[in-house]
Design a protein around this motif. Structure first.
Motif: not given
Length: 112
Positions: A50, A83-84, A86, A91
């Motif tokens: 991030v 921003t995110e 996984e 994202h």
């Protein structure tokens, strides 16, 4: 040696070279763009974090040479910031430019 590096970087896409390769050559693809968010084929497993900012490039077909070989130009089209995160997807907010599905993202080494 530099030719080998260019071939490796070009071939990476969503493939991995392990932790060392991604630390210096982190690269992925834009899977989708929706409402100012770019969904990237790049995640924590590949070393993405991030806050990292990526340059976005697009390969544009400029026609064909004699013999049918395509000619491509690489355009710098924008920047995104994760921003995110996984395991294999991230994202990212579009910071600048006209980012589209299938564009290539590449880590800006000077950023965190």
């Amino acid at each position: 040696m530099s030719v080998l590096l260019v071939i490796l970087v070009t071939a990476m896409g969503c493939a991995t070279l392990g932790p060392v390769g991604h630390k210096y050559l982190m690269r992925g693809q834009v899977l989708e763009v929706k409402d100012g968010t770019a969904y990237l084929c790049l995640g924590s497993e590949e070393g993405a974090k991030v806050g990292q900012e990526f340059t976005v490039r697009r390969y544009v077909n400029m026609g064909y040479q004699k013999g049918g070989q395509p000619i491509y130009r690489i355009n710098l089209v924008g920047k995104v910031r994760i921003t995110e995160i996984e395991t294999h997807m991230a994202h990212a907010t579009i910071v600048s430019g006209d980012v589209k599905t299938n564009d290539i993202v590449e880590l800006n080494i000077v950023n965190p």
